[in-house]
Design an enzyme around this catalytic site. Structure first.
Site, PDB file in Angstrom:
ATOM      1  N   LYS A  40     -14.189  -4.844 -15.560  1.00  0.00           N
ATOM      2  CA  LYS A  40     -12.826  -5.248 -15.198  1.00  0.00           C
ATOM      3  C   LYS A  40     -12.184  -6.070 -16.313  1.00  0.00           C
ATOM      4  O   LYS A  40     -12.857  -6.812 -17.020  1.00  0.00           O
ATOM      5  CB  LYS A  40     -12.834  -6.085 -13.911  1.00  0.00           C
ATOM      6  CG  LYS A  40     -13.082  -5.280 -12.653  1.00  0.00           C
ATOM      7  CD  LYS A  40     -12.856  -6.141 -11.428  1.00  0.00           C
ATOM      8  CE  LYS A  40     -12.993  -5.339 -10.159  1.00  0.00           C
ATOM      9  NZ  LYS A  40     -12.730  -6.155  -8.973  1.00  0.00           N
ATOM     10  N   ARG A  89      -9.050  -3.015   3.939  1.00  0.00           N
ATOM     11  CA  ARG A  89      -7.622  -2.748   4.093  1.00  0.00           C
ATOM     12  C   ARG A  89      -7.374  -1.296   4.464  1.00  0.00           C
ATOM     13  O   ARG A  89      -6.611  -0.998   5.360  1.00  0.00           O
ATOM     14  CB  ARG A  89      -6.875  -3.075   2.796  1.00  0.00           C
ATOM     15  CG  ARG A  89      -6.888  -4.557   2.466  1.00  0.00           C
ATOM     16  CD  ARG A  89      -6.496  -4.790   1.049  1.00  0.00           C
ATOM     17  NE  ARG A  89      -7.467  -4.095   0.204  1.00  0.00           N
ATOM     18  CZ  ARG A  89      -7.411  -3.997  -1.101  1.00  0.00           C
ATOM     19  NH1 ARG A  89      -6.408  -4.528  -1.751  1.00  0.00           N
ATOM     20  NH2 ARG A  89      -8.332  -3.365  -1.794  1.00  0.00           N
TER      21      ARG A  89
END
Length: 158
Positions: A40, A89
């Site tokens: 990342k 989510r």
């Protein structure tokens, strides 16, 4: 029971804090672990993220924060933590977290509890926060105040 809420938290959002609070209500004690994923590209350094999570959770009793390096199962085993709590989510989150849950059980006998994101936070992600702030948008309602302050310093508005 002490549980782990892991993440990279770049930055921590009100959605993350909602999961931490709900995990605390269910289990009593929560360790928030900030990980570092070498694949990342982070907006905040590892040390900054740890500090921001400390600041965001400072007013919450029963919550501790630690930097995490290495495998999650080893981190949990070293601290006697039998379960992790993750927020979901969308379906893609479930697909990924199910794979991780199976791996955590196989490698370390660590269980995973999946909590659905609260309706108000279902579309909120650190990735979106990073995109909006880099384009000059106001994200203050989506992050704790200490994070909003850090973002204002890192990305001053003209």
């Amino acid at each position: 029971m002490k549980v782990l809420v892991p993440g990279s938290f770049d930055p921590i959002t009100v959605g993350h804090l909602d999961i931490v609070r709900r995990a605390h209500a269910l289990f009593g004690e929560v360790l928030v672990a900030i990980g570092n994923n070498s694949t990342k590209d982070y907006m905040f350094t590892f040390e900054e993220r740890v500090g921001l999570v400390h600041g965001a959770t400072a007013d919450l009793s029963g919550i501790t924060v630690e930097a995490m390096d290495g495998l999650l199962v080893d981190f949990c085993r070293d601290r006697g933590i039998p379960a992790v709590v993750k927020g979901l989510r969308f379906g893609a989150d479930f697909d990924f977290e199910l794979q991780m849950a199976h791996m955590n059980v196989e490698m370390g006998d660590i269980e995973t509890v999946l909590l659905p994101a609260a309706r108000d936070h279902a579309t909120l992600s650190s990735t979106i926060i990073r995109q909006v702030i880099r384009l000059g948008g106001d994200v203050s309602r989506y992050v704790p105040q200490n994070v909003a302050d850090a973002l204002a310093v890192k990305f001053p508005r003209s």
